[in-house]
Scaffold this motif. Sequence first.
Motif, PDB file in Angstrom:
ATOM      1  N   CYS A  73      -2.970 -10.866   5.742  1.00  0.00           N
ATOM      2  CA  CYS A  73      -3.498 -10.651   4.395  1.00  0.00           C
ATOM      3  C   CYS A  73      -5.015 -10.428   4.416  1.00  0.00           C
ATOM      4  O   CYS A  73      -5.766 -11.291   4.895  1.00  0.00           O
ATOM      5  N   PHE A  75      -7.045 -10.452   1.956  1.00  0.00           N
ATOM      6  CA  PHE A  75      -7.751 -11.419   1.098  1.00  0.00           C
ATOM      7  C   PHE A  75      -8.145 -12.634   1.925  1.00  0.00           C
ATOM      8  O   PHE A  75      -9.302 -13.060   1.937  1.00  0.00           O
ATOM      9  N   VAL A  76      -7.198 -13.163   2.672  1.00  0.00           N
ATOM     10  CA  VAL A  76      -7.473 -14.343   3.493  1.00  0.00           C
ATOM     11  C   VAL A  76      -8.512 -14.011   4.560  1.00  0.00           C
ATOM     12  O   VAL A  76      -9.472 -14.755   4.771  1.00  0.00           O
ATOM     13  N   CYS A 100       1.278 -19.989   1.781  1.00  0.00           N
ATOM     14  CA  CYS A 100       1.869 -18.888   2.555  1.00  0.00           C
ATOM     15  C   CYS A 100       1.349 -19.011   3.979  1.00  0.00           C
ATOM     16  O   CYS A 100       0.368 -19.724   4.233  1.00  0.00           O
ATOM     17  N   HIS A 102      -0.251 -16.996   5.753  1.00  0.00           N
ATOM     18  CA  HIS A 102      -1.589 -16.419   5.979  1.00  0.00           C
ATOM     19  C   HIS A 102      -2.667 -17.439   5.597  1.00  0.00           C
ATOM     20  O   HIS A 102      -3.559 -17.741   6.385  1.00  0.00           O
ATOM     21  N   SER A 103      -2.558 -18.007   4.395  1.00  0.00           N
ATOM     22  CA  SER A 103      -3.616 -18.940   3.960  1.00  0.00           C
ATOM     23  C   SER A 103      -3.493 -20.276   4.684  1.00  0.00           C
ATOM     24  O   SER A 103      -4.488 -20.954   4.911  1.00  0.00           O
ATOM     25  N   SER A 246       0.212 -10.166  -5.949  1.00  0.00           N
ATOM     26  CA  SER A 246      -0.705 -10.899  -5.074  1.00  0.00           C
ATOM     27  C   SER A 246      -1.986 -11.304  -5.799  1.00  0.00           C
ATOM     28  O   SER A 246      -2.306 -10.789  -6.862  1.00  0.00           O
ATOM     29  N   VAL A 247      -2.734 -12.179  -5.143  1.00  0.00           N
ATOM     30  CA  VAL A 247      -3.981 -12.673  -5.723  1.00  0.00           C
ATOM     31  C   VAL A 247      -4.915 -11.511  -6.039  1.00  0.00           C
ATOM     32  O   VAL A 247      -5.041 -10.566  -5.279  1.00  0.00           O
ATOM     33  N   ILE A 333      -0.887  -7.230  -1.771  1.00  0.00           N
ATOM     34  CA  ILE A 333      -1.830  -6.962  -0.687  1.00  0.00           C
ATOM     35  C   ILE A 333      -0.993  -6.707   0.567  1.00  0.00           C
ATOM     36  O   ILE A 333      -0.004  -7.419   0.810  1.00  0.00           O
ATOM     37  N   CYS A 336       1.600  -8.995   2.540  1.00  0.00           N
ATOM     38  CA  CYS A 336       1.947 -10.198   1.760  1.00  0.00           C
ATOM     39  C   CYS A 336       3.459 -10.181   1.550  1.00  0.00           C
ATOM     40  O   CYS A 336       3.973  -9.581   0.605  1.00  0.00           O
ATOM     41  N   LEU A 338       5.535 -12.544   0.685  1.00  0.00           N
ATOM     42  CA  LEU A 338       6.072 -13.280  -0.476  1.00  0.00           C
ATOM     43  C   LEU A 338       6.146 -12.373  -1.705  1.00  0.00           C
ATOM     44  O   LEU A 338       7.203 -12.204  -2.311  1.00  0.00           O
ATOM     45  N   HIS A 339       5.015 -11.752  -2.053  1.00  0.00           N
ATOM     46  CA  HIS A 339       5.026 -10.899  -3.248  1.00  0.00           C
ATOM     47  C   HIS A 339       5.763  -9.591  -2.974  1.00  0.00           C
ATOM     48  O   HIS A 339       6.312  -8.977  -3.889  1.00  0.00           O
TER      49      HIS A 339
HETATM   50  S1  SF4 Z   1       0.465 -15.247  -1.118  1.00  0.00           S
HETATM   51 FE1  SF4 Z   1       0.085 -13.183  -0.410  1.00  0.00          FE
HETATM   52  S2  SF4 Z   1      -1.810 -12.538  -1.406  1.00  0.00           S
HETATM   53 FE2  SF4 Z   1      -1.672 -14.778  -1.568  1.00  0.00          FE
HETATM   54  S3  SF4 Z   1      -2.837 -15.475   0.206  1.00  0.00           S
HETATM   55 FE3  SF4 Z   1      -0.692 -15.373   0.796  1.00  0.00          FE
HETATM   56  S4  SF4 Z   1      -0.439 -13.370   1.740  1.00  0.00           S
HETATM   57 FE4  SF4 Z   1      -2.359 -13.339   0.602  1.00  0.00          FE
END
Ligand code: SF4
Length: 383
Positions: A73, A75-76, A100, A102-103, A246-247, A333, A336, A338-339
Amino acid sequence: MSLHSDPFLNISKSIKNSYIEEWQEESKKVIGYYCTYIPEELLYAANLLPFRIRATGNRDTELGDIYMVRFTCSFVRATLDLALKGVYDFLDGFLVCNSCDHSRRMFELFDLKVFNREGFNKKVPRFYLALPHIITHEGFEWYKKEVEELKTEIEESYKISEISNLKLLESIKVHNKNRNLLRAIHDLRIQSGPKLTGSEVLQINMTNASIPKDVANSELERILKLLKERQAIGIENKKRILLVGSVVDNIEFIQLIENSGGFVASDFLCFGTRNFLDDVNLQNGESPLDSITRRLYYRISCPRMMDDHERRLDFIKKEIKRANIEGVILQRINNCDLHGCDNMLFTHELKELEIPVLNIDREFYMADTTRLQTRIEAFLEMI
Ligand code: SF4
């Protein structure tokens, strides 16, 4: 008059802000966190300032890419990039949950690469909250234990004798008031003859997650009064859009839609409605901490909750009616998952309901604006 220059909204344009400086000048601590599955009320009751980590304005991931491969991701990676550049050195604590994959990685990387990097000498306590991916009674019991353990760890790390129920009740009151004010502002956006744009709403929500909640509440009251007196913003020829996915912590993406003939009348985002739809309801015989945890666990979910898609679809259907939506933009994103999964299901479900829907992938930092704009304009013309 645009709200974009309002001092409260302006705070969202940077990461650190003057309220944080004032807070730390009083020897109080700031704790950074990802994701909205974090018990803010608990942190606030501990006299900590919860700061939601974002990468607003960062167009770069070069340092982040050293430690996270590019098919993760952006964003991360952009937040990690800022942290490695020292932008988050003001943090006095760091809290991550497994929202998630990634974060979640930020837990190790902030410890190993950000807070232990050369020249950084501050001791920053780190906290991890494990959250089940399905909504069950057993899951709730698990999560309650996790939050109770977090409370103990915070008391030990910051040498707090005890975070009392009284403090928790006061914090619940402040946060419920905050969500109520955000809902009132949301109502002025979804109404016919809206009083503010989607990008102004995003700025309000980002600032709201970056300053002390009692300060935010008095500022939101000021803005609410200002909006009630304000003329409706002109959206005559614009299509009313619901933005999902996504965020989004970058107003440029919403402005791209709003400069292409759309009006983002509502959203289903974590820097948006998902953050203020549900309040903490104190249950008889239940501790304030468990009531905080109950709200977080059973509230309208994000796709990390694998067995709750139907409730999310139900919210979207109701919001389409409530906000008089003409089209839905599903965005994620890249990478991502999940989304990505949720958006794919929504695409089919909304088409069956004959609701115009656009499903797009994007990078966090507005890399491919021209392609995005072309697709969004074509979609808006089609509605
Ligand atoms: S849920 Fe998706 S957009 Fe949000 S931090 Fe995780 S990977 Fe990135």
